[in-house]
Design a protein around this motif. Structure first.
Motif, PDB file in Angstrom:
ATOM      1  N   GLN A 308      49.808 108.673 114.713  1.00 33.20           N
ATOM      2  CA  GLN A 308      50.775 107.585 115.252  1.00 33.20           C
ATOM      3  C   GLN A 308      50.986 108.296 116.056  1.00 33.20           C
ATOM      4  OE1 GLN A 308      51.060 104.783 114.980  1.00 33.20           O
ATOM      5  NE2 GLN A 308      50.987 104.749 117.220  1.00 33.20           N
ATOM      6  N   GLN A 311      47.449 109.455 118.368  1.00 32.49           N
ATOM      7  CA  GLN A 311      47.265 108.160 119.155  1.00 32.49           C
ATOM      8  C   GLN A 311      48.464 108.019 120.121  1.00 32.49           C
ATOM      9  OE1 GLN A 311      45.834 105.021 116.544  1.00 32.49           O
ATOM     10  NE2 GLN A 311      46.253 105.949 115.122  1.00 32.49           N
ATOM     11  N   GLN A 316      41.940 109.522 120.819  1.00 33.66           N
ATOM     12  CA  GLN A 316      41.293 108.456 119.933  1.00 33.66           C
ATOM     13  C   GLN A 316      40.562 109.265 118.394  1.00 33.66           C
ATOM     14  OE1 GLN A 316      41.172 104.615 120.231  1.00 33.66           O
ATOM     15  NE2 GLN A 316      42.867 105.452 120.717  1.00 33.66           N
ATOM     16  N   ARG A 340      44.263  99.087 104.890  1.00 32.18           N
ATOM     17  CA  ARG A 340      44.382  98.818 106.472  1.00 32.18           C
ATOM     18  C   ARG A 340      43.976  99.734 107.325  1.00 32.18           C
ATOM     19  NH1 ARG A 340      50.023  99.121 106.642  1.00 32.18           N
ATOM     20  NH2 ARG A 340      50.107 100.660 107.856  1.00 32.18           N
ATOM     21  N   TYR A 341      43.766 100.715 106.758  1.00 31.45           N
ATOM     22  CA  TYR A 341      43.221 102.103 108.054  1.00 31.45           C
ATOM     23  C   TYR A 341      41.784 101.043 108.143  1.00 31.45           C
ATOM     24  CZ  TYR A 341      47.735 103.865 109.132  1.00 31.45           C
ATOM     25  OH  TYR A 341      48.807 104.688 109.577  1.00 31.45           O
ATOM     26  N   SER A 344      40.276  98.670 109.472  1.00 37.54           N
ATOM     27  CA  SER A 344      40.897  97.885 110.875  1.00 37.54           C
ATOM     28  C   SER A 344      39.491  98.793 112.054  1.00 37.54           C
ATOM     29  CB  SER A 344      41.764  98.199 111.400  1.00 37.54           C
ATOM     30  OG  SER A 344      42.372  99.736 110.905  1.00 37.54           O
ATOM     31  N   GLU A 346      36.909  99.345 112.236  1.00 35.57           N
ATOM     32  CA  GLU A 346      35.494  98.790 113.371  1.00 35.57           C
ATOM     33  C   GLU A 346      36.108  98.530 114.280  1.00 35.57           C
ATOM     34  OE1 GLU A 346      31.402  97.913 111.972  1.00 35.57           O
ATOM     35  OE2 GLU A 346      32.215  97.770 110.245  1.00 35.57           O
ATOM     36  N   LYS A 347      36.740  97.263 113.339  1.00 33.42           N
ATOM     37  CA  LYS A 347      37.634  96.582 115.192  1.00 33.42           C
ATOM     38  C   LYS A 347      38.271  97.818 116.295  1.00 33.42           C
ATOM     39  CE  LYS A 347      40.084  92.752 115.490  1.00 33.42           C
ATOM     40  NZ  LYS A 347      41.004  91.360 115.020  1.00 33.42           N
ATOM     41  N   ARG A 348      39.301  98.313 115.720  1.00 35.09           N
ATOM     42  CA  ARG A 348      40.164  98.866 115.862  1.00 35.09           C
ATOM     43  C   ARG A 348      39.515 100.106 116.349  1.00 35.09           C
ATOM     44  NH1 ARG A 348      46.740 100.139 114.715  1.00 35.09           N
ATOM     45  NH2 ARG A 348      46.526 101.140 116.328  1.00 35.09           N
ATOM     46  N   TYR A 349      38.834 101.034 115.889  1.00 41.53           N
ATOM     47  CA  TYR A 349      38.590 102.435 116.329  1.00 41.53           C
ATOM     48  C   TYR A 349      36.969 102.417 116.754  1.00 41.53           C
ATOM     49  CZ  TYR A 349      42.826 103.663 114.176  1.00 41.53           C
ATOM     50  OH  TYR A 349      44.409 103.416 114.445  1.00 41.53           O
TER      51      TYR A 349
END
Length: 497
Positions: A308, A311, A316, A340-341, A344, A346-349
């Motif tokens: 965290q 980021q 990134q 959760r990681y 996420s 594809e969508k977040r990173y």
């Protein structure tokens, strides 16, 4: 301006001005080539063919470089042109009979051209890239004059194809070694998993009795990797001190290697000290290495906190960082966080999960006993599972005594790696724990019929910079008698107390 209105010198300048960054640059080179050929003035200047070859090579057009008509009007290419043509052949994938490097070599042999040291060195590289080490070595042996670069090129080809012993023989025979020579063999032993030999060579390199060749950044990065592979913390600390003494890490370029070495040698606190000392020089690789190190040591919360903070600092993650994050979740048993990681990514990173990420999730699910979910994930993966993936499930089945699913996983590991007895040993252990003696006997019969033997376990300790390895059931250590004597004395004192 039309090319034909230019002088020879002007043509040279025009060809050299073409840059790979310019749109359609390769078309411009081809157009000039055609115009000069049709007008019969391709050889108006002695360096025009070489300039065209260089342009084709720089533009990634090896086929065009190969097809340049250097033999028109009885003009043979010189060694400069041949070197450029061979350099353009690197990485070209054609059938063995038509490899452009072989065609250039054939021209040299049939025309009687005497290749200079640069041409011969390029031939060594071209044949080496094709995996034809015997021809590479023949070219090397036929050289009447060899430069250090030639020796290094031949050594590099041996190393890249896993023949580090042949590379070392050449290293010993070299009349003069430079830092590249040392780096090649040190890295060769390290990549081959022979880390102690790699470290031994480094000690020779920096020994006062050796020729004065000073290590550079790549040397130290490889040596730190060897320390990590050998688990040599003492040696790693000494190497770190050498780096600091010689100011080889003022730019922080070796931080990642130092962090990785300390983490893999069991000293995560020293790894964190390296990471914390220069906040302004942290890059993605340093962050990723410390996250993976914390995960390796079971400090899941610290690894996720570091992720965290990374980021928050505007850095990134890449796919390797996410492997570290998911490993942290696996070691910490953090199922919800892991999901959760993972979901996420594809969508977040904008990172598509790879087999390594699926492997982490299967490991996570297996550790907490959710074996059926782990199995379902393997069956629905978008890529073919490998032996590591099935092995993670098999290990979890052993921990949670799921013989039925363990048999499935063991069978899959056996298909993918039939020569490794590990899966059968794991399955035998599961049968023994379940007191399924008939299945255990069957498994052992099959292992005996296949002449499979379990690799004995081993451990090592480092003392005074020297690693000592002990194999289960082995009696080969040169100081075995002394060790046994000390242990007997300790046991006697314990009983007496």
């Amino acid at each position: 301006m039309h090319p034909l209105t230019l002088s020879s010198a002007g043509l040279l300048r025009l060809i050299k001005s073409l840059s790979p960054a310019q749109a359609g640059a390769h078309l411009s080179v081809s157009a000039i080539h055609c115009l000069l050929f049709e007008a019969g003035i391709l050889h108006a200047g002695a360096h025009l063919p070489t300039a065209l070859l260089s342009a084709y090579a720089a533009l990634g057009r090896p086929r065009d470089a190969r097809d340049l008509d250097l033999l028109m009007d009885g003009v043979l290419p010189d060694n400069v042109a041949l070197s450029v043509a061979l350099a353009a052949c690197h990485g070209v994938s054609l059938s063995a009979a038509r490899k452009p490097g072989k065609m250039v070599h054939a021209l040299i042999v049939t025309s009687g051209i005497v290749p200079d040291v640069f041409v011969s060195t390029e031939l060594i590289r071209v044949y080496g890239e094709c995996g034809d080490l015997s021809t590479s070595r023949r070219v090397f042996d036929e050289m009447t004059v060899r430069s250090t670069i030639s020796w290094n090129a031949m050594m590099h080809q041996y190393v890249r194809h896993g023949n580090v012993d042949a590379a070392y023989d050449l290293f010993l025979a070299m009349p003069r070694r430079d830092v590249v020579s040392w780096n090649t063999v040190i890295a060769g032993y390290c990549v081959a998993g022979r880390c102690r030999e790699s470290l031994g060579l480094f000690r020779q390199m920096v020994s006062p009795s050796s020729f004065p060749v000073h290590p550079n950044g790549p040397t130290m990065s490889t040596v730190l990797t060897a320390c990590a592979g050998a688990g040599g913390l003492e040696t790693g600390i000494w190497v770190h001190a050498y780096i600091d003494k010689n100011r080889m890490n003022d730019d922080g370029s070796l931080d990642r290697s130092l962090i990785d070495m300390y983490a893999k040698c069991g000293s995560i606190n020293k790894a964190l000290q390296v990471f914390e000392k220069a906040p302004g020089k942290r890059d993605l690789y340093s962050w990723t290495t410390v996250i993976c190190g914390l995960a390796m040591h079971g400090r899941a919360a610290d690894a996720l906190r570091m992720f965290q903070v990374m980021q928050d600092n505007g850095i990134q993650p890449d796919d390797v960082t996410l492997v570290g994050v998911l490993n942290a979740c696996a070691h910490g048993g953090l199922v919800d966080e892991g999901h959760r990681y993972f979901h996420s990514m594809e969508k977040r990173y904008a990172i598509a999960p790879k087999i390594e990420h699926y492997g982490c999730m299967i490991d996570l699910l297996g550790r907490v006993g959710r074996l059926q979910e782990a199995y379902n994930m393997i069956k629905t993966m978008p890529m073919k599972p490998n032996a590591v993936t099935w092995g993670a499930l098999l290990s979890a089945c052993k921990v949670h005594s799921n013989v039925e699913l363990g048999e499935v996983a063991a069978a899959e590991v056996g298909k993918l790696d039939p020569g490794d007895p590990w899966a059968r040993v794991m399955l035998s252990s599961m049968y023994a724990k379940a007191q399924d003696w008939s299945s255990l006997a069957r498994e052992r019969r099959e292992m005996n019929s296949l002449q499979m033997k379990k690799t004995p376990g081993c451990s090592s300790i480092e003392l005074n910079g020297e690693a000592h390895e002990f194999v289960a059931g082995g009696f080969q250590h040169p100081q075995l008698a002394e060790i046994c004597s000390v242990l007997e004395n300790v046991e006697a004192q314990t009983h007496a107390g």
